[in-house]
Structures are given as C-alpha cells and as structure tokens.
Design an enzyme around this catalytic site. Structure first.
Site, PDB file in Angstrom:
ATOM      1  N   LYS A  36       0.841  -1.188   0.000  1.00 33.32           N
ATOM      2  CA  LYS A  36       0.000   0.000   0.000  1.00 33.32           C
ATOM      3  C   LYS A  36       0.877   1.239   0.000  1.00 33.32           C
ATOM      4  O   LYS A  36       1.790   1.369   0.809  1.00 33.32           O
ATOM      5  CB  LYS A  36      -0.888   0.017   1.246  1.00 33.32           C
ATOM      6  N   ASP A  63      -3.773   4.177  -1.618  1.00 36.04           N
ATOM      7  CA  ASP A  63      -4.825   4.502  -0.642  1.00 36.04           C
ATOM      8  C   ASP A  63      -4.786   5.995  -0.319  1.00 36.04           C
ATOM      9  O   ASP A  63      -4.213   6.406   0.678  1.00 36.04           O
ATOM     10  CB  ASP A  63      -4.583   3.647   0.614  1.00 36.04           C
ATOM     11  N   LYS A  65      -7.738   7.792  -0.434  1.00 39.39           N
ATOM     12  CA  LYS A  65      -9.097   8.061   0.102  1.00 39.39           C
ATOM     13  C   LYS A  65      -9.685   9.366  -0.447  1.00 39.39           C
ATOM     14  O   LYS A  65      -9.980  10.300   0.315  1.00 39.39           O
ATOM     15  CB  LYS A  65      -9.060   8.109   1.627  1.00 39.39           C
ATOM     16  N   ASP A  68     -14.052  14.482  -2.605  1.00 41.39           N
ATOM     17  CA  ASP A  68     -14.074  15.841  -3.150  1.00 41.39           C
ATOM     18  C   ASP A  68     -15.278  15.933  -4.086  1.00 41.39           C
ATOM     19  O   ASP A  68     -16.088  15.003  -4.158  1.00 41.39           O
ATOM     20  CB  ASP A  68     -12.734  16.100  -3.896  1.00 41.39           C
ATOM     21  N   THR A 149     -11.100   2.229  10.566  1.00 41.75           N
ATOM     22  CA  THR A 149     -10.921   1.213  11.622  1.00 41.75           C
ATOM     23  C   THR A 149     -10.483   1.845  12.945  1.00 41.75           C
ATOM     24  O   THR A 149     -10.479   1.182  13.976  1.00 41.75           O
ATOM     25  CB  THR A 149      -9.883   0.153  11.179  1.00 41.75           C
ATOM     26  N   ARG A 232       2.118  -1.190  10.909  1.00 45.98           N
ATOM     27  CA  ARG A 232       3.036  -1.182  12.051  1.00 45.98           C
ATOM     28  C   ARG A 232       3.433  -2.550  12.606  1.00 45.98           C
ATOM     29  O   ARG A 232       4.614  -2.719  12.976  1.00 45.98           O
ATOM     30  CB  ARG A 232       2.476  -0.257  13.146  1.00 45.98           C
TER      31      ARG A 232
HETATM   32  O1  C5P Z   1      -0.106   0.332  11.058  1.00 44.92           O
HETATM   33  P1  C5P Z   1      -1.458  -0.255  10.783  1.00 44.92           P
HETATM   34  O2  C5P Z   1      -1.436  -1.756  10.556  1.00 44.92           O
HETATM   35  O3  C5P Z   1      -2.514   0.178  11.774  1.00 44.92           O
HETATM   36  O4  C5P Z   1      -1.816   0.379   9.365  1.00 44.92           O
HETATM   37  C1  C5P Z   1      -3.076   0.245   8.762  1.00 44.92           C
HETATM   38  C2  C5P Z   1      -3.034   0.891   7.419  1.00 44.92           C
HETATM   39  O5  C5P Z   1      -4.328   0.776   6.852  1.00 44.92           O
HETATM   40  C3  C5P Z   1      -2.696   2.381   7.454  1.00 44.92           C
HETATM   41  O6  C5P Z   1      -1.868   2.636   6.331  1.00 44.92           O
HETATM   42  C4  C5P Z   1      -4.030   3.089   7.288  1.00 44.92           C
HETATM   43  O7  C5P Z   1      -3.935   4.264   6.543  1.00 44.92           O
HETATM   44  C5  C5P Z   1      -4.844   2.059   6.511  1.00 44.92           C
HETATM   45  N1  C5P Z   1      -6.287   2.138   6.709  1.00 44.92           N
HETATM   46  C6  C5P Z   1      -6.878   1.999   7.959  1.00 44.92           C
HETATM   47  N2  C5P Z   1      -8.246   2.072   8.090  1.00 44.92           N
HETATM   48  C7  C5P Z   1      -9.018   2.289   7.021  1.00 44.92           C
HETATM   49  C8  C5P Z   1      -8.438   2.419   5.743  1.00 44.92           C
HETATM   50  C9  C5P Z   1      -7.050   2.331   5.629  1.00 44.92           C
HETATM   51  O8  C5P Z   1      -6.172   1.774   8.954  1.00 44.92           O
HETATM   52  N3  C5P Z   1     -10.333   2.298   7.129  1.00 44.92           N
END
Ligand code: C5P
Length: 249
Positions: A36, A63, A65, A68, A149, A232
C-alpha cells in the site's frame, strides 16, 4: 485454498523512498505481492513511490481516500489509472516491445470515501474507466472506505457499514474497506465477488495503536476478507519477516 500470504498488503507508511524500497525488497523475498502506498509516502514522492513498487514486481494499492466534488475525483481517479510502470521483464532492447510493456498499470486498487456520495462514487469509477480505455489498459479496482478502523464502535457501526457498502455497490464500486468486525456481514450480503479490504490487523494481545476495531489476520480471513492491510505490526517489528510469518501462522 488461497495462501494467506497472497492476501496481505503491507502498508508502506514510512518517511523515505529508500526505507520503502528496503521493505519492498525484503518482503517480496518473503512472498508478499502487494504494497500500500498511502498519503505519507505519496505526498513526499508522488508516482515515483508507486513505480518503485511496481518495478520491483509487486502490485500497488494506492490509498489516498479521495473525497471531493465529483469532477475532481473523476480526474484524480483518471490520474491514478494513468500511473504506468515498466515490468522487470521489459527493457528488452526492442523499442516497440518496450513501449508496449510500458503500458502496464502500476495501481491495481485505489480508495475513495463512501461519504462523498453516489455522484462522487460513480464519477470515481467512470474517471478511472475512461482513462484506462484511452490508454488501453485495465482500470484499477475502486474500493470505498466505510468507517475508519480507528473509529470506535458505539453500537451502530454494523448498520452504518452495511448502508455504506450498499451505496458503494449500487454506485458501481468493486468493494469496500471495513474492519474485521463487519466482514462476515458484508460478505453475506454482497457475495464472493465483492472485494473486502481489512486494515486494523494485530497479533493477539498486541497494542492497537490508534486503531480501534482490530482483529487477528486469521479472524479477518475466516470472516471472509479479500485482502488484509498491515502496517506497524510488520514495519515496527525488530525482525519484519519474523513478524510477518507469525502474523500469518
Ligand atoms: O499500522 P497499521 O497496521 O494500523 O496500518 C493500517 C493501514 O491501513 C494504514 O496505512 C491506514 O492508513 C490504513 N487504513 C486503515 N483504516 C481504514 C483504511 C485504511 O487503517 N479504514
């Protein structure tokens, strides 16, 4: 059954292209096929970040998002579709052949916010489709963010996610992004073809960071997720490959 490895998208949420490249090389060798590129890397490096991943032989989930007015989103989706790359098999020395190989879309999937509404969602798909037709390539899949999330479930998230997914589907989107907690509900209503992307993946007992609706990789896959986005837990691990293997074990 499809290997879990093939459903994992590693979020390249890092500061530099060099760091991103290091993770891509390392994780491709461990079997990761998707990465991503999000606002952090894209704001710093733009399409070069996307092309870097694509040239290494993996696919990009861009991603950004979009949210607009419909015209702006249509044009941004068109720009997304038009990021092309050279595959590792290109550069054959045969110019005609290389030019054909150049026309490879680097982004296989992109995001928009469902909150942007029907007109914006339809414009996103059409913008990507029109540009792809012009370039004679496949358009990226367009998936819509239902509820982040990181948002807590205060009791009505399931309902909100269902409503958002209905709007996404009827507006022509290919799928949605939601948490593992809503996946089985979305899968049951929209069937096997609908793409469900699930972030917020954490090993059992690990810290959730800023995420709220978290689950393990196994829980998300069992519930019916098409792809898992993981950042992460892999990027911050002392040994990213070990962390990745533990996540999918
Ligand atoms: O570090 P972590 O595993 O929490 O990263 C989750 C990734 O998923 C991040 O890059 C975040 O931008 C993306 N994301 C998210 N929730 C969403 C859409 C995308 O956490 N609804």
């Amino acid at each position: 059954m499809q290997d879990i490895k093939e459903k994992i998208i590693v979020a390249l949420d890092v500061d530099t292209l060099k760091e991103a490249e290091r993770f891509v090389d390392l994780l491709i060798s461990a079997g990761i096929k998707y990465f991503k590129v999000g606002s952090q890397l894209f704001t710093a490096y733009g399409p070069d970040a996307v092309r870097m991943v694509s040239k290494a032989g993996a696919k990009v989930f861009l991603d950004l998002k979009f949210h607009d007015i419909p015209n702006t989103v249509a044009l941004a989706s068109g720009s997304t579709a038009s990021i092309l790359s050279v595959t590792p098999s290109a550069e054959t020395g045969n110019i005609a052949q290389d030019i054909r190989n150049l026309a490879i879309p680097a982004v296989f999937m992109m995001t928009v916010h469902i909150k942007g509404g029907r007109k914006m969602l339809e414009a996103a798909v059409k913008g990507a489709e029109d540009k792809a037709r012009e370039l004679k390539i496949k358009r990226p899949l367009v998936v819509g963010v239902t509820r982040l999330t990181s948002d807590e479930d205060k009791g009505n998230i399931q309902h909100e996610v269902t409503e958002a997914a209905r709007l996404a589907k009827s507006s022509g989107l290919d799928g949605v992004v939601c948490s593992a907690h809503e996946v089985s509900m979305v899968r049951n209503e929209f069937g096997q073809e609908f793409i469900i992307v699930v972030p917020g993946i954490r090993p059992k007992g690990a810290q959730a960071d800023d995420q709220s609706r978290v689950a393990t990789a196994r829980e998300a896959i069992d519930a019916g997720a098409s792809y898992l986005v993981i950042g992460r837990p892999i990027l911050k691990a002392p040994d990213p490959i070990k962390a990745f293997k533990e996540l999918i074990s």
